[in-house]
Design a protein around this motif. Structure first.
Motif, PDB file in Angstrom:
ATOM      1  N   THR A  53       1.098  -1.340  -0.375  1.00  0.00           N
ATOM      2  CA  THR A  53      -0.432  -0.127   0.018  1.00  0.00           C
ATOM      3  C   THR A  53       0.599   0.697   0.101  1.00  0.00           C
ATOM      4  N   ARG A  54       2.209   1.326  -0.159  1.00  0.00           N
ATOM      5  CA  ARG A  54       2.786   2.674   0.000  1.00  0.00           C
ATOM      6  C   ARG A  54       3.606   2.015  -0.978  1.00  0.00           C
ATOM      7  N   LEU A  55       2.746   2.434  -2.244  1.00  0.00           N
ATOM      8  CA  LEU A  55       3.683   2.639  -4.017  1.00  0.00           C
ATOM      9  C   LEU A  55       4.711   3.779  -4.149  1.00  0.00           C
ATOM     10  N   PHE A  56       6.300   3.039  -4.255  1.00  0.00           N
ATOM     11  CA  PHE A  56       7.417   4.334  -4.192  1.00  0.00           C
ATOM     12  C   PHE A  56       7.529   4.845  -5.877  1.00  0.00           C
ATOM     13  N   ALA A  57       6.245   4.647  -6.508  1.00  0.00           N
ATOM     14  CA  ALA A  57       6.017   5.106  -8.176  1.00  0.00           C
ATOM     15  C   ALA A  57       5.224   4.420  -8.890  1.00  0.00           C
ATOM     16  N   GLN A  58       4.453   5.083  -9.362  1.00  0.00           N
ATOM     17  CA  GLN A  58       3.256   4.505 -10.291  1.00  0.00           C
ATOM     18  C   GLN A  58       3.725   5.826 -11.828  1.00  0.00           C
ATOM     19  N   ALA A  59       3.221   5.833 -12.835  1.00  0.00           N
ATOM     20  CA  ALA A  59       2.873   5.736 -13.649  1.00  0.00           C
ATOM     21  C   ALA A  59       2.267   5.458 -14.966  1.00  0.00           C
ATOM     22  N   THR A  60       1.666   6.344 -15.873  1.00  0.00           N
ATOM     23  CA  THR A  60       0.777   6.189 -16.942  1.00  0.00           C
ATOM     24  C   THR A  60       0.956   6.014 -18.472  1.00  0.00           C
ATOM     25  N   GLY A  61       1.044   5.769 -18.909  1.00  0.00           N
ATOM     26  CA  GLY A  61       1.611   5.258 -20.640  1.00  0.00           C
ATOM     27  C   GLY A  61       0.851   5.171 -21.590  1.00  0.00           C
ATOM     28  N   HIS A  62       0.392   5.836 -23.136  1.00  0.00           N
ATOM     29  CA  HIS A  62       0.170   5.268 -24.151  1.00  0.00           C
ATOM     30  C   HIS A  62       0.828   4.919 -25.162  1.00  0.00           C
ATOM     31  N   PHE A  63       0.639   3.830 -25.659  1.00  0.00           N
ATOM     32  CA  PHE A  63       1.009   2.691 -26.776  1.00  0.00           C
ATOM     33  C   PHE A  63       0.281   2.669 -27.801  1.00  0.00           C
ATOM     34  N   LEU A  64       0.954   2.852 -29.171  1.00  0.00           N
ATOM     35  CA  LEU A  64       0.961   2.002 -30.110  1.00  0.00           C
ATOM     36  C   LEU A  64       0.340   0.590 -30.750  1.00  0.00           C
TER      37      LEU A  64
END
Lengths: 145, 171
Positions: free
Chosen positions: B154-165
């Motif tokens: 529950t203690r995230l050290f990073a998160q990300a969002t990406g778009h992909f072809l």
């Protein structure tokens, strides 16, 4: 070119274990600006079908180069950490070619540095990727005249 | 077509097929090997695992994982999850034999359009884990979110969002 006063910063950045693992080199370091090179290596391939390097390797180059630009900004009094980094991939890097990045810390406040960066391969007219990021500031020095 | 006409496949056959496909997907990529990333599988759920290694360190004084390593780990987790979600239906409906998956017969990998990493705390010198969720998967574009943690889920050290072809899926 790296000014004599920035040699310590250059050595600190190039000697980070992961920077050494990738062979990252600083080409230029001046007030709030940095240029770095990531030599081509087969270890960096992300798509075995095409031989194109992985976006993650380009991210590492952009992140390191952006951090270097922040560290050598005259108003930043210490090291930095990445808060946020966005990478836009314009085109695949050509297989077999080194990748270079140029980063510029274009604004700095008491607590945040804002950075733009661009990555190229041998064709300097078409960027491989661009990045924008926000970095932490340990403490702010008054700019010396 | 009576549902009773087909007996369920033996569990070992199912596991072997899925593991072979995942293995082909992951181990064909040199950069994934370079970082030492592996994947745990529970049914169709994947967890990316980044075992700690000295060469992943950025600032040696803290010490902390290099921010670029964190970004790369999240991007690898996102791409593998997206590819896995593309091959899963073909593998499970029998139109492609899992044992026949090799790097040459896999579909092309999705290409990253953009990737935004949110650094929440510094990466400790320990193993890291990541799970990706495909929020939208269209014919041409996909949007994927990834979360990474170390000791505490529950203690995230990073998160990300990406778009992909997306790769061409006409063939």
């Amino acid at each position: 070119m790296v000014e004599a006063s920035n040699k310590v910063i250059q050595s600190f950045i190039e000697k980070m274990p992961h920077a050494e693992a990738l062979g990252l080199k600083i080409l230029q370091l001046s007030a709030g600006e940095a240029e770095m090179l990531m030599p081509w290596s087969e270890d960096l391939i992300g798509d075995p079908a095409t031989g194109v390097i992985h976006g993650g390797a380009v991210s590492t180059l952009m992140d390191t180069c952006s951090g270097a630009a922040v560290i050598c900004h005259p108003e930043n009094g210490g090291v930095t950490a990445t808060l946020d980094l966005r990478i836009d991939y314009m085109r695949p890097a050509s297989p077999g070619q080194d990748v270079r990045a140029h980063a510029e810390c274009y604004n700095i406040t008491r607590s945040i540095a804002f950075v733009r960066a661009t990555a190229f391969d041998d064709d300097a007219s078409r960027p491989v990727a661009t990045a924008t990021g926000a970095f932490t500031i340990a403490f702010r020095k008054e700019a010396s005249a | 077509m009576s549902p009773k006409s087909r007996r369920p496949e033996p569990v070992q056959v199912v596991k072997q097929r899925r593991d072979a496909a995942l293995n082909a997907l992951v181990h064909g990529v040199p950069y994934v090997r370079f970082l030492g990333i592996g994947f745990d599988r529970r049914g169709d759920e994947l967890t990316a695992v980044l075992p700690f290694d000295e060469k992943l360190i950025g600032n040696p004084m803290l010490p902390a994982l290099h921010g670029g390593v964190t970004a790369a780990f999240l991007e690898v987790a996102a791409i593998i999850e997206l590819s896995w979600s593309l091959i899963w239906p073909n593998m499970e409906n029998g139109s492609q034999d899992g044992a026949a998956f090799d790097p040459d017969s896999l579909p092309s990998l999705p290409k990253t359009i953009d990737f935004t990493v949110d650094y929440l705390r510094s990466g400790l010198p320990r193993d890291a884990y990541a799970r990706a969720r495909v929020n939208r998967s269209g014919r041409r574009y996909a949007s994927v979110h990834v979360e990474a943690w170390q000791d505490n889920r529950t203690r995230l050290f990073a998160q990300a969002t990406g778009h992909f072809l997306m790769p061409d899926q006409t063939s």
